[in-house]
Write an enzyme that holds these catalytic residues in place. Structure first.
Site, PDB file in Angstrom:
ATOM      1  N   HIS A  67       0.524  -1.414  -0.269  1.00 31.77           N
ATOM      2  CA  HIS A  67      -0.298  -0.144  -0.222  1.00 31.77           C
ATOM      3  C   HIS A  67       0.826   1.012  -0.160  1.00 31.77           C
ATOM      4  O   HIS A  67       2.112   1.036   0.434  1.00 31.77           O
ATOM      5  CB  HIS A  67      -0.999   0.322   1.220  1.00 31.77           C
ATOM      6  CG  HIS A  67      -2.286  -1.119   0.548  1.00 31.77           C
ATOM      7  ND1 HIS A  67      -3.488  -1.036   0.876  1.00 31.77           N
ATOM      8  CD2 HIS A  67      -2.298  -2.091   1.169  1.00 31.77           C
ATOM      9  CE1 HIS A  67      -3.783  -1.822   0.489  1.00 31.77           C
ATOM     10  NE2 HIS A  67      -3.189  -3.192   0.679  1.00 31.77           N
ATOM     11  N   PRO A  68       0.367   2.249  -0.855  1.00 32.20           N
ATOM     12  CA  PRO A  68       1.157   3.331  -0.748  1.00 32.20           C
ATOM     13  C   PRO A  68       1.411   4.062   0.208  1.00 32.20           C
ATOM     14  O   PRO A  68      -0.058   4.275   0.848  1.00 32.20           O
ATOM     15  CB  PRO A  68       0.867   3.995  -2.086  1.00 32.20           C
ATOM     16  CG  PRO A  68      -0.800   3.682  -1.831  1.00 32.20           C
ATOM     17  CD  PRO A  68      -0.913   2.448  -1.455  1.00 32.20           C
ATOM     18  N   SER A  84      -6.317   3.093  -5.911  1.00 36.29           N
ATOM     19  CA  SER A  84      -5.775   4.295  -4.847  1.00 36.29           C
ATOM     20  C   SER A  84      -6.162   5.968  -5.070  1.00 36.29           C
ATOM     21  O   SER A  84      -5.995   6.466  -3.745  1.00 36.29           O
ATOM     22  CB  SER A  84      -4.239   3.744  -4.749  1.00 36.29           C
ATOM     23  OG  SER A  84      -4.144   2.797  -4.013  1.00 36.29           O
ATOM     24  N   GLN A  88      -7.756   8.068  -2.935  1.00 39.31           N
ATOM     25  CA  GLN A  88      -7.350   9.342  -1.805  1.00 39.31           C
ATOM     26  C   GLN A  88      -7.932  10.527  -2.090  1.00 39.31           C
ATOM     27  O   GLN A  88      -7.820  11.361  -1.873  1.00 39.31           O
ATOM     28  CB  GLN A  88      -6.336   9.304  -2.350  1.00 39.31           C
ATOM     29  CG  GLN A  88      -5.843   8.137  -1.535  1.00 39.31           C
ATOM     30  CD  GLN A  88      -3.562   8.455  -1.765  1.00 39.31           C
ATOM     31  OE1 GLN A  88      -3.208   9.175  -1.688  1.00 39.31           O
ATOM     32  NE2 GLN A  88      -2.927   7.624  -1.480  1.00 39.31           N
ATOM     33  N   PHE A 119       0.512   3.096   7.365  1.00 40.77           N
ATOM     34  CA  PHE A 119      -1.218   3.192   7.629  1.00 40.77           C
ATOM     35  C   PHE A 119      -1.648   2.736   6.241  1.00 40.77           C
ATOM     36  O   PHE A 119      -1.595   3.363   5.128  1.00 40.77           O
ATOM     37  CB  PHE A 119      -0.537   4.650   7.368  1.00 40.77           C
ATOM     38  CG  PHE A 119      -2.659   4.839   8.661  1.00 40.77           C
ATOM     39  CD1 PHE A 119      -2.566   4.123   9.622  1.00 40.77           C
ATOM     40  CD2 PHE A 119      -3.099   5.392   8.191  1.00 40.77           C
ATOM     41  CE1 PHE A 119      -3.540   5.131  10.302  1.00 40.77           C
ATOM     42  CE2 PHE A 119      -4.935   6.010   8.275  1.00 40.77           C
ATOM     43  CZ  PHE A 119      -4.202   5.677   9.634  1.00 40.77           C
ATOM     44  N   VAL A 120      -2.438   2.063   6.782  1.00 36.38           N
ATOM     45  CA  VAL A 120      -3.560   1.639   6.161  1.00 36.38           C
ATOM     46  C   VAL A 120      -4.659   1.732   6.236  1.00 36.38           C
ATOM     47  O   VAL A 120      -4.798   1.724   7.528  1.00 36.38           O
ATOM     48  CB  VAL A 120      -3.526  -0.008   5.038  1.00 36.38           C
ATOM     49  CG1 VAL A 120      -4.183  -0.763   4.759  1.00 36.38           C
ATOM     50  CG2 VAL A 120      -1.976   0.234   4.683  1.00 36.38           C
ATOM     51  N   ILE A 121      -5.806   2.457   5.607  1.00 33.75           N
ATOM     52  CA  ILE A 121      -6.916   2.320   6.658  1.00 33.75           C
ATOM     53  C   ILE A 121      -7.597   2.943   4.315  1.00 33.75           C
ATOM     54  O   ILE A 121      -7.437   3.057   3.860  1.00 33.75           O
ATOM     55  CB  ILE A 121      -7.222   4.403   6.970  1.00 33.75           C
ATOM     56  CG1 ILE A 121      -9.340   4.323   7.812  1.00 33.75           C
ATOM     57  CG2 ILE A 121      -6.691   5.086   6.452  1.00 33.75           C
ATOM     58  CD1 ILE A 121      -8.308   5.661   8.894  1.00 33.75           C
ATOM     59  N   CYS A 122      -9.315   2.377   4.649  1.00 32.33           N
ATOM     60  CA  CYS A 122     -10.340   2.435   4.286  1.00 32.33           C
ATOM     61  C   CYS A 122     -10.805   3.866   3.617  1.00 32.33           C
ATOM     62  O   CYS A 122     -11.885   4.166   4.761  1.00 32.33           O
ATOM     63  CB  CYS A 122     -11.259   1.866   3.984  1.00 32.33           C
ATOM     64  SG  CYS A 122     -12.486   1.278   2.354  1.00 32.33           S
ATOM     65  N   ALA A 123      -9.452   4.182   2.846  1.00 33.61           N
ATOM     66  CA  ALA A 123     -10.217   6.324   2.356  1.00 33.61           C
ATOM     67  C   ALA A 123     -11.598   6.610   2.127  1.00 33.61           C
ATOM     68  O   ALA A 123     -12.092   7.464   2.428  1.00 33.61           O
ATOM     69  CB  ALA A 123      -9.116   6.244   1.184  1.00 33.61           C
TER      70      ALA A 123
END
Length: 175
Positions: A67-68, A84, A88, A119-123
């Site tokens: 993940h970026p 992505s 974003q 850090f990964v979160i469902c944007a």
């Protein structure tokens, strides 16, 4: 989505369509393809989730490393995956002020230093203020807590991407 269409896809078609439901992890789609036929989109999603859950810690961390950084280098260089970039953008991360960009950059670096993955979160399920707040808060979690939370976020992202594909495939089969 008509599952007969999904189940009739050869390996290459399946990986092409579902290869980025988990960011930059086409091997997951490749592994899940062997579980066909799927009775429903939920069954496909469950197979993906079960595959992820079956991975050792290093495999799960590997998924997270694909993940970026949110609003990071890939966004600035224009190298985000289309999914992505859209996610974003919807969360407002493509229109940050200089101060927000700096804050997010510092938080991302601290987080990655602590956990060794971004850090990964469902944007799509959050806005920029919530994302910054969550990043500030989650950095205090234990590594095990954060791994579990982050994998849950990957599954949320996967769910929404599967719904998007379902709509696209349904529209394409109507043409």
């Amino acid at each position: 989505m008509e599952m007969r269409v999904v189940n009739s896809m050869n390996y290459e078609e399946f990986v092409s369509v579902f290869g980025n439901v988990v960011e930059k992890c086409p091997l997951i789609a490749a592994a899940v393809w062997t579980s066909r036929p799927f009775t429903s989109l939920c069954a496909l999603e469950k197979n993906i989730g079960d595959f992820i859950d079956s991975l050792p810690r290093s495999g799960k961390e590997g998924i997270l490393r694909c993940h970026p950084n949110l609003a990071g280098r890939d966004l600035l260089q224009g190298t985000l995956s289309p999914e992505s970039l859209s996610e974003q953008n919807r969360a407002g991360l493509t229109s940050l002020t200089a101060g927000q960009r700096s804050q997010l950059s510092e938080l991302n670096a601290s987080y990655k230093n602590r956990f060794n993955f971004p850090f990964v979160i469902c944007a799509r399920m959050n806005d920029r203020d919530t994302i910054i707040q969550q990043l500030s808060s989650r950095i205090r979690n234990s590594p095990e807590q954060e791994l579990q939370i982050s994998i849950g976020e990957v599954k949320n992202i996967c769910h929404l991407r599967l719904l998007d594909i379902s709509i696209q495939v349904s529209q394409a089969t109507k043409l």
